[in-house]
Write a protein that holds these residues in place. Structure first.
Motif, PDB file in Angstrom:
ATOM      1  N   SER A  31       0.721   7.155  -4.574  1.00  0.00           N
ATOM      2  CA  SER A  31       0.423   5.779  -4.191  1.00  0.00           C
ATOM      3  C   SER A  31      -1.084   5.538  -4.284  1.00  0.00           C
ATOM      4  O   SER A  31      -1.895   6.424  -4.001  1.00  0.00           O
ATOM      5  CB  SER A  31       0.926   5.496  -2.776  1.00  0.00           C
ATOM      6  N   SER A  34      -4.797   0.845  -2.552  1.00  0.00           N
ATOM      7  CA  SER A  34      -4.391  -0.497  -2.123  1.00  0.00           C
ATOM      8  C   SER A  34      -2.968  -0.487  -1.550  1.00  0.00           C
ATOM      9  O   SER A  34      -2.672  -1.221  -0.603  1.00  0.00           O
ATOM     10  CB  SER A  34      -4.491  -1.486  -3.277  1.00  0.00           C
ATOM     11  N   GLU A  35      -2.079   0.341  -2.112  1.00  0.00           N
ATOM     12  CA  GLU A  35      -0.725   0.427  -1.560  1.00  0.00           C
ATOM     13  C   GLU A  35      -0.748   1.033  -0.156  1.00  0.00           C
ATOM     14  O   GLU A  35      -0.056   0.563   0.740  1.00  0.00           O
ATOM     15  CB  GLU A  35       0.160   1.276  -2.467  1.00  0.00           C
ATOM     16  N   ARG A  36      -1.553   2.072   0.028  1.00  0.00           N
ATOM     17  CA  ARG A  36      -1.659   2.680   1.355  1.00  0.00           C
ATOM     18  C   ARG A  36      -2.266   1.712   2.352  1.00  0.00           C
ATOM     19  O   ARG A  36      -1.809   1.615   3.491  1.00  0.00           O
ATOM     20  CB  ARG A  36      -2.504   3.958   1.281  1.00  0.00           C
ATOM     21  N   GLY A  38      -2.104  -1.522   2.235  1.00  0.00           N
ATOM     22  CA  GLY A  38      -1.084  -2.528   2.522  1.00  0.00           C
ATOM     23  C   GLY A  38      -0.065  -2.038   3.531  1.00  0.00           C
ATOM     24  O   GLY A  38       0.331  -2.779   4.430  1.00  0.00           O
ATOM     25  N   ARG A  39       0.352  -0.775   3.390  1.00  0.00           N
ATOM     26  CA  ARG A  39       1.301  -0.218   4.351  1.00  0.00           C
ATOM     27  C   ARG A  39       0.696  -0.142   5.738  1.00  0.00           C
ATOM     28  O   ARG A  39       1.368  -0.419   6.744  1.00  0.00           O
ATOM     29  CB  ARG A  39       1.740   1.172   3.908  1.00  0.00           C
ATOM     30  N   VAL A  40      -0.581   0.232   5.803  1.00  0.00           N
ATOM     31  CA  VAL A  40      -1.250   0.324   7.108  1.00  0.00           C
ATOM     32  C   VAL A  40      -1.352  -1.060   7.738  1.00  0.00           C
ATOM     33  O   VAL A  40      -1.098  -1.234   8.938  1.00  0.00           O
ATOM     34  CB  VAL A  40      -2.645   0.978   6.953  1.00  0.00           C
ATOM     35  N   VAL A  42       0.567  -3.685   7.216  1.00  0.00           N
ATOM     36  CA  VAL A  42       1.896  -4.128   7.649  1.00  0.00           C
ATOM     37  C   VAL A  42       2.285  -3.426   8.943  1.00  0.00           C
ATOM     38  O   VAL A  42       2.818  -4.044   9.876  1.00  0.00           O
ATOM     39  CB  VAL A  42       2.944  -3.885   6.537  1.00  0.00           C
ATOM     40  N   GLY A  43       2.008  -2.139   9.034  1.00  0.00           N
ATOM     41  CA  GLY A  43       2.303  -1.400  10.260  1.00  0.00           C
ATOM     42  C   GLY A  43       1.530  -1.936  11.442  1.00  0.00           C
ATOM     43  O   GLY A  43       2.070  -2.070  12.547  1.00  0.00           O
TER      44      GLY A  43
END
Length: 79
Positions: A31, A34-36, A38-40, A42-43
């Motif tokens: 990943s 930027s994907e990581r 984004g996940r952070v 959202v979390g």
């Protein structure tokens, strides 16, 4: 409706449970940053929403008696 039953040899059914493929799947792509991120985010948004709803909902879960209410009832009993 008419169903056609085909006999399946028991050895074939038993062998199907033991079969393992020798083909390995391709490795998962790593990943990106930027994907990581984004996940952070959202979390954090989900966690913040849960904490905020808990903080806003706690007063509604209280006993319902405020200090001013108890003072009024004590004053009415003293008369």
């Amino acid at each position: 409706m008419f169903r056609r039953r085909e006999s399946v040899p028991f050895s074939f059914v038993a062998e199907a449970d033991r079969f393992r493929s020798n083909v390995t799947p391709p490795p998962r792509p790593r990943s990106t940053v930027s994907e990581r991120a984004g996940r952070v985010l959202v979390g954090l948004a989900v966690t913040g929403g849960l904490v905020g709803s808990l903080l806003l909902g706690l007063p509604a879960l209280g006993s319902g008696e405020s200090p001013s209410h108890t003072q009024q009832t004590e004053a009415s009993h003293r008369r």
